[in-house]
Design a protein around this motif. Sequence first.
Motif, PDB file in Angstrom:
ATOM      1  N   THR A   9       4.230   3.760   4.198  1.00 29.47           N
ATOM      2  CA  THR A   9       3.161   2.996   3.554  1.00 29.47           C
ATOM      3  C   THR A   9       3.653   1.593   3.209  1.00 29.47           C
ATOM      4  O   THR A   9       2.966   0.596   3.466  1.00 29.47           O
ATOM      5  CB  THR A   9       2.661   3.719   2.289  1.00 29.47           C
ATOM      6  OG1 THR A   9       2.164   5.004   2.660  1.00 29.47           O
ATOM      7  CG2 THR A   9       1.590   2.924   1.582  1.00 29.47           C
ATOM      8  N   LYS A  10       4.838   1.499   2.650  1.00 23.90           N
ATOM      9  CA  LYS A  10       5.399   0.198   2.280  1.00 23.90           C
ATOM     10  C   LYS A  10       5.693  -0.632   3.534  1.00 23.90           C
ATOM     11  O   LYS A  10       5.468  -1.845   3.553  1.00 23.90           O
ATOM     12  CB  LYS A  10       6.659   0.396   1.439  1.00 23.90           C
ATOM     13  CG  LYS A  10       7.195  -0.848   0.790  1.00 23.90           C
ATOM     14  CD  LYS A  10       6.195  -1.576  -0.060  1.00 23.90           C
ATOM     15  CE  LYS A  10       5.925  -0.927  -1.374  1.00 23.90           C
ATOM     16  NZ  LYS A  10       5.048  -1.761  -2.238  1.00 23.90           N
ATOM     17  N   ASP A  12       4.039  -0.490   6.333  1.00 24.45           N
ATOM     18  CA  ASP A  12       2.735  -0.977   6.794  1.00 24.45           C
ATOM     19  C   ASP A  12       2.255  -2.156   5.948  1.00 24.45           C
ATOM     20  O   ASP A  12       1.665  -3.103   6.477  1.00 24.45           O
ATOM     21  CB  ASP A  12       1.688   0.140   6.775  1.00 24.45           C
ATOM     22  CG  ASP A  12       1.657   0.932   8.058  1.00 24.45           C
ATOM     23  OD1 ASP A  12       2.074   0.411   9.114  1.00 24.45           O
ATOM     24  OD2 ASP A  12       1.197   2.094   8.022  1.00 24.45           O
ATOM     25  N   GLU A  13       2.489  -2.116   4.656  1.00 26.45           N
ATOM     26  CA  GLU A  13       2.131  -3.244   3.794  1.00 26.45           C
ATOM     27  C   GLU A  13       2.895  -4.493   4.221  1.00 26.45           C
ATOM     28  O   GLU A  13       2.323  -5.592   4.285  1.00 26.45           O
ATOM     29  CB  GLU A  13       2.428  -2.919   2.330  1.00 26.45           C
ATOM     30  CG  GLU A  13       1.499  -1.908   1.727  1.00 26.45           C
ATOM     31  CD  GLU A  13       1.876  -1.545   0.303  1.00 26.45           C
ATOM     32  OE1 GLU A  13       2.733  -2.228  -0.309  1.00 26.45           O
ATOM     33  OE2 GLU A  13       1.319  -0.560  -0.220  1.00 26.45           O
ATOM     34  N   ALA A  17       1.157  -7.861   5.813  1.00 28.86           N
ATOM     35  CA  ALA A  17       1.370  -9.124   5.091  1.00 28.86           C
ATOM     36  C   ALA A  17       1.933 -10.198   6.018  1.00 28.86           C
ATOM     37  O   ALA A  17       1.523 -11.356   5.973  1.00 28.86           O
ATOM     38  CB  ALA A  17       2.303  -8.897   3.902  1.00 28.86           C
ATOM     39  N   VAL A  78       4.036  -7.640  -1.788  1.00 27.77           N
ATOM     40  CA  VAL A  78       4.226  -6.246  -1.372  1.00 27.77           C
ATOM     41  C   VAL A  78       5.451  -5.613  -2.012  1.00 27.77           C
ATOM     42  O   VAL A  78       5.640  -4.410  -1.910  1.00 27.77           O
ATOM     43  CB  VAL A  78       4.247  -6.083   0.171  1.00 27.77           C
ATOM     44  CG1 VAL A  78       2.913  -6.457   0.765  1.00 27.77           C
ATOM     45  CG2 VAL A  78       5.368  -6.859   0.811  1.00 27.77           C
TER      46      VAL A  78
END
Length: 104
Positions: A9-10, A12-13, A17, A78
Amino acid sequence: MLNPVMNNTKRDELRLAMYAITPPPSWSTHSTNGYRSSPDREWFYHFRDGGYELILYVDINVDSLIHRELVRSALKKVHVPGEELADGFRVFGYLEDGRAGAFL
């Protein structure tokens, strides 16, 4: 021993970004198996090709002082583990035992 400091998830963030910055910064990944990718600017598809599990760290290169500020601001939003380098930033996927990672 390597300890994961980011999840999918991180990552993908981070990917989204960097994709949103014009022009997108170039990146290269360094894998846990020793492989280093060639520099690339395509974040939407190429960065996630093959999954994230082997990414030890990703180096993000900037083109100018203004570009550095755009990338730094996106990284802070992020909130990823990494460090600032002379030519950009390094975002960690894993850290070795005993090594603390600062967050950007």
